[in-house]
Motif scaffolding. Structure first.
Motif, mmCIF file in Angstrom:
data_model
loop_
_atom_site.group_PDB
_atom_site.id
_atom_site.type_symbol
_atom_site.label_atom_id
_atom_site.label_comp_id
_atom_site.label_asym_id
_atom_site.label_seq_id
_atom_site.Cartn_x
_atom_site.Cartn_y
_atom_site.Cartn_z
ATOM 1 N N UNK A 100 0.798 -1.223 0.000
ATOM 2 C CA UNK A 100 0.000 0.000 0.000
ATOM 3 C C UNK A 100 0.824 1.263 0.000
ATOM 4 N N UNK A 101 0.108 2.329 0.285
ATOM 5 C CA UNK A 101 0.702 3.653 0.318
ATOM 6 C C UNK A 101 1.209 3.869 1.748
ATOM 7 N N UNK A 102 2.511 4.082 1.893
ATOM 8 C CA UNK A 102 3.117 4.085 3.229
ATOM 9 C C UNK A 102 3.314 5.524 3.713
ATOM 10 N N UNK A 103 2.756 5.824 4.873
ATOM 11 C CA UNK A 103 2.824 7.184 5.410
ATOM 12 C C UNK A 103 3.541 7.166 6.762
ATOM 13 N N UNK A 104 4.567 7.973 6.851
ATOM 14 C CA UNK A 104 5.345 8.080 8.105
ATOM 15 C C UNK A 104 4.774 9.215 8.952
ATOM 16 N N UNK A 105 4.271 8.880 10.126
ATOM 17 C CA UNK A 105 3.813 9.898 11.082
ATOM 18 C C UNK A 105 5.025 10.304 11.912
ATOM 19 N N UNK A 106 5.573 11.450 11.565
ATOM 20 C CA UNK A 106 6.828 11.886 12.177
ATOM 21 C C UNK A 106 6.546 12.788 13.377
ATOM 22 N N UNK A 107 7.204 12.498 14.497
ATOM 23 C CA UNK A 107 7.049 13.349 15.679
ATOM 24 C C UNK A 107 8.445 13.649 16.219
ATOM 25 N N UNK A 133 16.812 5.702 25.837
ATOM 26 C CA UNK A 133 16.409 4.645 24.891
ATOM 27 C C UNK A 133 15.626 5.228 23.722
ATOM 28 N N UNK A 134 14.704 6.141 24.049
ATOM 29 C CA UNK A 134 13.920 6.779 22.972
ATOM 30 C C UNK A 134 14.875 7.501 22.020
ATOM 31 N N UNK A 135 15.802 8.269 22.590
ATOM 32 C CA UNK A 135 16.718 9.054 21.754
ATOM 33 C C UNK A 135 17.535 8.162 20.829
ATOM 34 N N UNK A 136 18.061 7.077 21.401
ATOM 35 C CA UNK A 136 18.933 6.197 20.629
ATOM 36 C C UNK A 136 18.158 5.485 19.510
ATOM 37 N N UNK A 137 16.992 4.949 19.881
ATOM 38 C CA UNK A 137 16.193 4.219 18.893
ATOM 39 C C UNK A 137 15.699 5.155 17.794
ATOM 40 N N UNK A 138 15.276 6.363 18.217
ATOM 41 C CA UNK A 138 14.746 7.318 17.238
ATOM 42 C C UNK A 138 15.843 7.720 16.242
ATOM 43 N N UNK A 139 17.030 7.960 16.775
ATOM 44 C CA UNK A 139 18.153 8.340 15.922
ATOM 45 C C UNK A 139 18.420 7.241 14.881
ATOM 46 N N UNK A 140 18.375 5.983 15.327
ATOM 47 C CA UNK A 140 18.650 4.870 14.414
ATOM 48 C C UNK A 140 17.515 4.669 13.414
ATOM 49 N N UNK A 141 16.286 4.938 13.854
ATOM 50 C CA UNK A 141 15.147 4.568 12.999
ATOM 51 C C UNK A 141 14.659 5.655 12.059
ATOM 52 N N UNK A 142 14.908 6.918 12.387
ATOM 53 C CA UNK A 142 14.350 7.981 11.534
ATOM 54 C C UNK A 142 14.691 7.802 10.048
ATOM 55 N N UNK A 143 15.977 7.547 9.708
ATOM 56 C CA UNK A 143 16.284 7.362 8.290
ATOM 57 C C UNK A 143 15.575 6.157 7.677
ATOM 58 N N UNK A 144 15.314 5.152 8.506
ATOM 59 C CA UNK A 144 14.627 3.944 8.020
ATOM 60 C C UNK A 144 13.169 4.263 7.686
ATOM 61 N N UNK A 145 12.510 5.001 8.580
ATOM 62 C CA UNK A 145 11.117 5.393 8.311
ATOM 63 C C UNK A 145 11.055 6.250 7.045
ATOM 64 N N UNK A 146 12.025 7.150 6.932
ATOM 65 C CA UNK A 146 12.005 8.050 5.760
ATOM 66 C C UNK A 146 12.209 7.271 4.467
ATOM 67 N N UNK A 147 13.052 6.266 4.533
ATOM 68 C CA UNK A 147 13.288 5.449 3.337
ATOM 69 C C UNK A 147 12.045 4.641 2.969
ATOM 70 N N UNK A 148 11.345 4.160 3.995
ATOM 71 C CA UNK A 148 10.194 3.277 3.743
ATOM 72 C C UNK A 148 8.964 4.034 3.244
ATOM 73 N N UNK A 150 6.210 6.619 1.469
ATOM 74 C CA UNK A 150 5.870 7.392 0.271
ATOM 75 C C UNK A 150 5.628 8.850 0.643
ATOM 76 N N UNK A 151 5.096 9.066 1.849
ATOM 77 C CA UNK A 151 4.789 10.432 2.325
ATOM 78 C C UNK A 151 5.189 10.554 3.788
ATOM 79 N N UNK A 152 5.524 11.789 4.184
ATOM 80 C CA UNK A 152 5.853 12.044 5.595
ATOM 81 C C UNK A 152 4.909 13.128 6.102
#
Ligand code: S3P
Length: 175
Positions: A100-107, A133-148, A150-152
Motif C-alpha cells: 500500500x501507500x506508506x505514510x510516516x507519522x513523524x514526531x 532509549x527513545x533518543x537512541x532508537x529514534x536516531x537509528x530509525x528515523x532514516x529507516x522510516x524516511x526510506x520506507x 511514500x509520504x511524511x
C-alpha cells in the motif's frame, strides 16, 4: 494512488499516534482498520510483553513478518497501523511498499518523550534511562522510516482529527 496500493499504511515511532490516527482515518474513509501489534497478539495467543520476555525480540520480529504476509493476502482497502520497529527489517519495508501507500507519522523527540513518559506496556522502553532509549532508537530509525515512506506527515501540534483529515485529503487528491 495506483490500484495495487489501495491500503494505507501508517509507520512511525512508538507514541507517534499510528493506532489512534489509523482508527479515525478508517472511519472517515469507510475502510477496514487493522493493527499489526493486535493481529500479532491474536495470532500468537500472547501479549507483546510476554512474547518479548519469554521468546525474545528476534522471535517477535519474525512474527511481525508473518503478520505482514497474512495481511498482504487478506487486506484490501484497509488502513493498517504498524508496530514502531516493524520497518527496521528490509524485507518488511519491501512488503509494506508492495501492500500500500506508506505514510510516516513523524514526531519530534520532545513530543515522543512527553507521550511515552511513564509507559509500562512497551518492552523496549522499560528499565533504566527510558529517555535515553527513545533518543537512541529514534536516531537509528528515523532514516529507516524516511526510506520506507511514500509520504511524511509531521504530527507535532496536530490533533488526531487534523492528521486523519490531511491523509484523507491526500488520498483523494491522488486517486
Ligand atoms: C515496538 C513498538 C510497539 C510494539 C513493540 C515493539 C518497537 O508498537 O510493536 O513493543 O520496536 O518500536 P507501537 O509502535 O504501536 O508502540
Amino acid at each position: 494512488m495506483e490500484k495495487k496500493k489501495q491500503n494505507i499504511i501508517l509507520i512511525g515511532f512508538m507514541g507517534s499516534g499510528k493506532t489512534s490516527v489509523g482508527r479515525r482515518l478508517s472511519e472517515r474513509l469507510h475502510y477496514q482498520f487493522a493493527d499489526t501489534d493486535q493481529w500479532l497478539e491474536e495470532k500468537a495467543g500472547y501479549s507483546i510483553p510476554h512474547i518479548f520476555s519469554e521468546k525474545g525480540e528476534e522471535y517477535f520480529r519474525d512474527l511481525e513478518t508473518d503478520v505482514l504476509l497474512d495481511m498482504q493476502s487478506s487486506l484490501h482497502w484497509s488502513v493498517i497501523s504498524t508496530g514502531g520497529g516493524l520497518p527496521v527489517r528490509k524485507r518488511n519495508r519491501e512488503l509494506l511498499r508492495e501492500m500500500g501507500h506508506v505514510i510516516y507519522l513523524k514526531a519530534s523527540k520532545d513530543t515522543l518523550v512527553k507521550r511515552l513518559s511513564g509507559d509500562t506496556t512497551r518492552p523496549l522502553l522499560q528499565g533504566d534511562d527510558p529517555i535515553g532509549r527513545v533518543e537512541k532508537l529514534l536516531h537509528a530509525r528515523e532514516p529507516i522510516y524516511e526510506e520506507a515512506a511514500h509520504e511524511i506527515i509531521v504530527t507535532d501540534h496536530r490533533s488526531i482529527d487534523e492528521i486523519a483529515e490531511i491523509i484523507g485529503t491526500m488520498v483523494f487528491r491522488e486517486e
